[in-house]
Design an enzyme around this catalytic site. Structure first.
Site, PDB file in Angstrom:
ATOM      1  N   CYS A  78      -3.726  -2.320  -4.403  1.00  0.00           N
ATOM      2  CA  CYS A  78      -3.214  -3.284  -3.285  1.00  0.00           C
ATOM      3  C   CYS A  78      -4.015  -4.583  -3.081  1.00  0.00           C
ATOM      4  CB  CYS A  78      -3.205  -2.453  -2.254  1.00  0.00           C
ATOM      5  SG  CYS A  78      -2.506  -3.351  -0.657  1.00  0.00           S
ATOM      6  N   CYS A  81      -5.975  -4.345   0.411  1.00  0.00           N
ATOM      7  CA  CYS A  81      -7.062  -3.432   0.804  1.00  0.00           C
ATOM      8  C   CYS A  81      -8.322  -4.270   0.330  1.00  0.00           C
ATOM      9  CB  CYS A  81      -7.002  -2.288  -0.239  1.00  0.00           C
ATOM     10  SG  CYS A  81      -5.629  -1.094   0.291  1.00  0.00           S
ATOM     11  N   HIS A 140      -4.655   1.034   4.261  1.00  0.00           N
ATOM     12  CA  HIS A 140      -3.096   1.010   3.294  1.00  0.00           C
ATOM     13  C   HIS A 140      -2.348   1.465   3.930  1.00  0.00           C
ATOM     14  CE1 HIS A 140      -1.004  -0.046  -0.276  1.00  0.00           C
ATOM     15  NE2 HIS A 140      -0.615   0.936  -0.138  1.00  0.00           N
ATOM     16  N   ASN A 180       7.714  -8.539   8.278  1.00  0.00           N
ATOM     17  CA  ASN A 180       8.806  -7.685   7.498  1.00  0.00           C
ATOM     18  C   ASN A 180       8.177  -6.526   7.222  1.00  0.00           C
ATOM     19  OD1 ASN A 180      10.379 -10.041   7.211  1.00  0.00           O
ATOM     20  ND2 ASN A 180       9.592 -10.690   5.310  1.00  0.00           N
ATOM     21  N   HIS A 191       1.133  -2.492   2.579  1.00  0.00           N
ATOM     22  CA  HIS A 191       0.024  -2.649   3.336  1.00  0.00           C
ATOM     23  C   HIS A 191       0.414  -3.249   4.564  1.00  0.00           C
ATOM     24  CE1 HIS A 191      -4.507  -2.933   3.514  1.00  0.00           C
ATOM     25  NE2 HIS A 191      -4.210  -3.475   4.594  1.00  0.00           N
ATOM     26  N   HIS A 193       1.125  -5.743   7.275  1.00  0.00           N
ATOM     27  CA  HIS A 193       0.573  -7.011   7.349  1.00  0.00           C
ATOM     28  C   HIS A 193       1.906  -8.013   7.517  1.00  0.00           C
ATOM     29  CE1 HIS A 193       2.931  -7.212   3.504  1.00  0.00           C
ATOM     30  NE2 HIS A 193       3.070  -8.354   3.407  1.00  0.00           N
ATOM     31  N   GLN A 195       3.103 -12.466   8.150  1.00  0.00           N
ATOM     32  CA  GLN A 195       2.902 -13.877   7.567  1.00  0.00           C
ATOM     33  C   GLN A 195       3.139 -14.822   8.497  1.00  0.00           C
ATOM     34  OE1 GLN A 195       5.023 -14.325   3.407  1.00  0.00           O
ATOM     35  NE2 GLN A 195       5.840 -12.235   3.867  1.00  0.00           N
TER      36      GLN A 195
END
Length: 373
Positions: A78, A81, A140, A180, A191, A193, A195
């Protein structure tokens, strides 16, 4: 490194190909000494293209280089990570709290420039702007809803920091933080997250909302904002309210488009994350965590969603009437059913909702209450 009492320490670094990397640590964290990114990375790709659609008056970004971006890797590969001796990720440090970095496969940027108002047919310009990734946690597995309050508050501080800096870049017209969540939404990394897109133009949806806000503002002799008026009506009616705090309230809007749709709106007129006070950020963090917990408690499995943070456009006319707020939407219309945008929605932009706003609000109120127990 910059910090102040009670604020997240901010540490800047650079990745091997020159992209900016910024660590946001929880308050009280010791000073960070970033680990050097020792990877041998290829040069950053040239920006994609922007094409102007004369039929609609909208800009379209063409980013063919994104075809090669990482897609649903296993945990040991990933890119979000922390790096390990066996795998060098995008994050060189062995641990972090929250981190923001320039996307390796950006839809916009890294070049910056002012866009013309339109382009002649057949001409293109570089896809200027900036795209950043925000990793909420080094873990993760998990979700934003499962973050401890202190870590979620650090994310909010990161959003405010990046909003202020990105808004000041040349040519930027709108800064859009979003998440998203879920494979059904189309994520390429599991993972947790989000944007941030810094657009060189006002997006179609952003322009639509900003124009409606301007019309209302002008019609009331610049005394009332549209979102403020709608918030007052929703709070007075009460049927679709989910959460009410001192500084923010959450409700299902009367004319919701999506099976699950919630707006989280500040009581005070404020343009963006950067304009929030410390107390407002504190309450926003709490209410957002409670809201996400309720959304996940609706069904036995996690609910896919898009968390879209609408901020005022960087525009002297459209900016002042526009109020910062969250629009959280999900296509999930039942435990085992999703709403797909087909002919009416995708082609004509005419939404047909499968749920009643009042019913969804009642379910979410119960779910939020249950999630807190």
């Amino acid at each position: 490194m910059t910090t102040a009492a009670g604020l997240s320490p901010v540490t800047r670094s650079t990745l091997a190909d020159g992209r900016e990397l910024i660590y946001f640590d929880d308050p009280g964290t010791p000073r960070r000494a970033p680990v050097r990114d020792a990877r041998d990375l290829p040069p950053r790709p040239e920006p994609g293209e922007l094409r102007y659609d004369a039929l609609s008056g909208e800009w379209v970004a063409v980013a063919a280089h994104r075809q090669s971006r990482t897609h649903l890797p296993p945990p040991d590969a990933c890119p979000l990570c922390p790096s390990t001796p066996s795998f060098a990720s995008e994050l060189p440090d062995p641990d972090y709290n929250v981190v923001v970095f320039e996307n390796r496969f950006p839809s916009l940027g890294p070049a910056l420039a002012e866009l013309p108002s339109a382009l002649p047919w057949g001409e293109t310009v570089p896809a200027v702007g900036r795209c950043e990734v925000v990793s909420f946690t080094p873990e993760h597995h998990g979700s934003f809803a499962r973050l401890p309050y202190s870590r979620a508050r650090t994310v909010v501080e990161a959003w405010a920091h990046r909003t202020a800096e990105l808004s000041a870049l040349p040519g930027i017209r709108q800064v859009f933080p979003f998440e998203n969540r879920g494979a059904q939404i189309g994520v390429t990394l599991h993972h947790p997250h989000g944007q941030i897109y810094a657009y060189p133009y006002l997006t179609p949806r952003g322009a639509q909302l900003a124009e409606a806000a301007r019309r209302h503002f002008d019609a009331t002799d610049r005394t009332q904002t549209l979102l403020g008026s709608l918030l007052d009506r929703e709070r007075s009616d009460g049927a679709r309210m989910i959460l009410e705090g001192e500084h923010f309230s959450a409700y299902v809007p009367f004319a919701a488009r999506w099976p699950i749709e919630v707006h989280l709106v500040p009581h005070r007129h404020v343009a963006d994350f950067a304009g929030l006070t410390g107390e407002e950020k504190d309450e926003l963090t709490d209410l957002y965590l409670r809201l996400l917990g309720g959304v996940d408690a609706l069904y036995e499995t996690p609910t896919p969603y898009i968390a879209a943070w609408f901020q005022a456009p960087i525009d002297p006319v459209l900016g002042p009437p526009s109020r910062f707020h969250l629009q959280l939407t999900s296509p999930r219309r039942a435990a085992d059913k999703l709403k797909y945008l087909a002919g009416s929605e995708a082609a004509m932009g005419a939404f047909i909702n499968d749920t009643r706003a009042e019913d969804v609000a009642a379910s979410l109120r119960d779910a939020v209450s249950e999630a807190r127990q």
